[in-house]
Design an enzyme around this catalytic site. Sequence first.
Site, PDB file in Angstrom:
ATOM      1  N   THR A 105       0.835  -1.200   0.000  1.00  0.00           N
ATOM      2  CA  THR A 105       0.000   0.000   0.000  1.00  0.00           C
ATOM      3  C   THR A 105       0.869   1.248   0.000  1.00  0.00           C
ATOM      4  O   THR A 105       0.637   2.184  -0.778  1.00  0.00           O
ATOM      5  CB  THR A 105      -0.913   0.013   1.242  1.00  0.00           C
ATOM      6  N   THR A 106       1.871   1.270   0.871  1.00  0.00           N
ATOM      7  CA  THR A 106       2.764   2.424   0.958  1.00  0.00           C
ATOM      8  C   THR A 106       3.525   2.621  -0.346  1.00  0.00           C
ATOM      9  O   THR A 106       3.747   3.753  -0.780  1.00  0.00           O
ATOM     10  CB  THR A 106       3.745   2.242   2.128  1.00  0.00           C
ATOM     11  N   TYR A 147     -13.191  -5.823  -1.709  1.00  0.00           N
ATOM     12  CA  TYR A 147     -14.313  -5.420  -2.553  1.00  0.00           C
ATOM     13  C   TYR A 147     -15.230  -6.606  -2.841  1.00  0.00           C
ATOM     14  O   TYR A 147     -16.349  -6.660  -2.357  1.00  0.00           O
ATOM     15  CB  TYR A 147     -13.842  -4.753  -3.855  1.00  0.00           C
ATOM     16  N   TYR A 173      -1.649 -10.417   5.404  1.00  0.00           N
ATOM     17  CA  TYR A 173      -1.845  -9.020   5.808  1.00  0.00           C
ATOM     18  C   TYR A 173      -3.317  -8.786   6.114  1.00  0.00           C
ATOM     19  O   TYR A 173      -4.166  -8.935   5.234  1.00  0.00           O
ATOM     20  CB  TYR A 173      -1.366  -8.116   4.664  1.00  0.00           C
ATOM     21  N   ARG A 231      -8.986  -1.204   4.979  1.00  0.00           N
ATOM     22  CA  ARG A 231      -8.783  -1.096   3.531  1.00  0.00           C
ATOM     23  C   ARG A 231      -9.536  -2.166   2.751  1.00  0.00           C
ATOM     24  O   ARG A 231     -10.010  -1.908   1.650  1.00  0.00           O
ATOM     25  CB  ARG A 231      -7.283  -1.159   3.194  1.00  0.00           C
ATOM     26  N   LYS A 252       0.870  -9.793   9.302  1.00  0.00           N
ATOM     27  CA  LYS A 252       0.875  -8.358   9.582  1.00  0.00           C
ATOM     28  C   LYS A 252      -0.532  -8.004  10.052  1.00  0.00           C
ATOM     29  O   LYS A 252      -1.477  -8.036   9.273  1.00  0.00           O
ATOM     30  CB  LYS A 252       1.253  -7.553   8.340  1.00  0.00           C
ATOM     31  N   ILE A 259       5.927  -3.939  10.617  1.00  0.00           N
ATOM     32  CA  ILE A 259       6.049  -3.571   9.204  1.00  0.00           C
ATOM     33  C   ILE A 259       5.636  -2.112   9.146  1.00  0.00           C
ATOM     34  O   ILE A 259       4.470  -1.772   9.357  1.00  0.00           O
ATOM     35  CB  ILE A 259       5.182  -4.462   8.311  1.00  0.00           C
TER      36      ILE A 259
END
Length: 370
Positions: free
Chosen positions: A111-112, A174, A198, A203, A226, A265
């Site tokens: 994402t980052t 989604y 993760y 999100r 994570k 992380i």
Amino acid sequence: MASLLPTNQTLCISRTNYVGSTPHRLISDASRRSIGWRSVRAAISLEKNHLPMRSFEVKHRTTVDDIRALRLITAIKTPYLPDGRFDLEAYDRLMHMQVAGGAEGVIVGGTTGEGHLMSWDEHIMLIGHTVNCFGSKIKVIGNTGSNSTGEAIHATEQGFAVGMHAALHINPYYGKTSIQGLIAHFDAVMSMGPTVVYNVPSRTGQDIPPPVINELSVNPNLAGVKECMGNERIKGYTDNGVVIWSGNDDECHDARWMYGATGVISVTSNLVPGLMHSLMFEGENAVLREKLMPLMKWLFAEPNPIGLNTALAQLGVIRPVFRLPYYPMPREKRVEFVRIVNELGREHFVGERDVQVLNDDDFIIVGRYR
């Protein structure tokens, strides 16, 4: 021209259907009545014939235990040229700073790192570039997750083929699935090598609940999780021997020293890798935790990676280029960042230039970047 099929198949071809996962096997209605319907379980079991496209050669080979031992993993930023393409020179500088600052691993294209704004060609290229240039100094964990299981499998095969040490996988977002669907999805993508799961419901819109992680924990390729659902969740896992990295920078000190997490992380370590290394390696340090808190709160005042992108640009480490839909922090937040840097000490931050407040017209916003 004479038909290449026997007459009876030619007559019934418009009424045939595919069975199971073998699209070239056509079964007529009459034949189907004679063999009966396949159960859902029988159809799914055909996936067991799938052989993972993997290699056990020794180049950059990393064990699951190697990944489990990592304490500081940076979710590395992807910088851009003015036209929106990757700025690999700036990326390499960021990577050198991470190695020098004590980071033990990086997440590439997370994402980052804005992996969701990349084509898969860009994504796999950046993973391969990172391994080729830095794979002997730092563990490279490629984000090859997707809400499409087939796409995630393909990307993970490619990522391991270009040398990544482990894969990061998110749950399908989604188009959410069931509990059994989550387990089946992760089982399907973990066959190639060490895997970090993760969980970030803010999100994805769907939590990965403990029963799923407990089911996955028997898979020898699960390196760990994570986890972004707080330290009580983390404690429940670590008490049962599951390796956890905190996904929340503002909670990672307590997660590490009070709740059993292996490490973090981190986004903040893009900016202050040395201080984050101290936070993860040098024992409980409430003073340092509180000292870093204003920076962490600033970074996440807008959705990540908006704050990080703005900060690195003001530190002169990357060009002030944003791929839409991300947009720079407003001016008052940019001024606030300069104050935070000066209070914490410029020497703790990456880069060598003086921190500055950028003007609105200093930023380049790119809409079409492929």
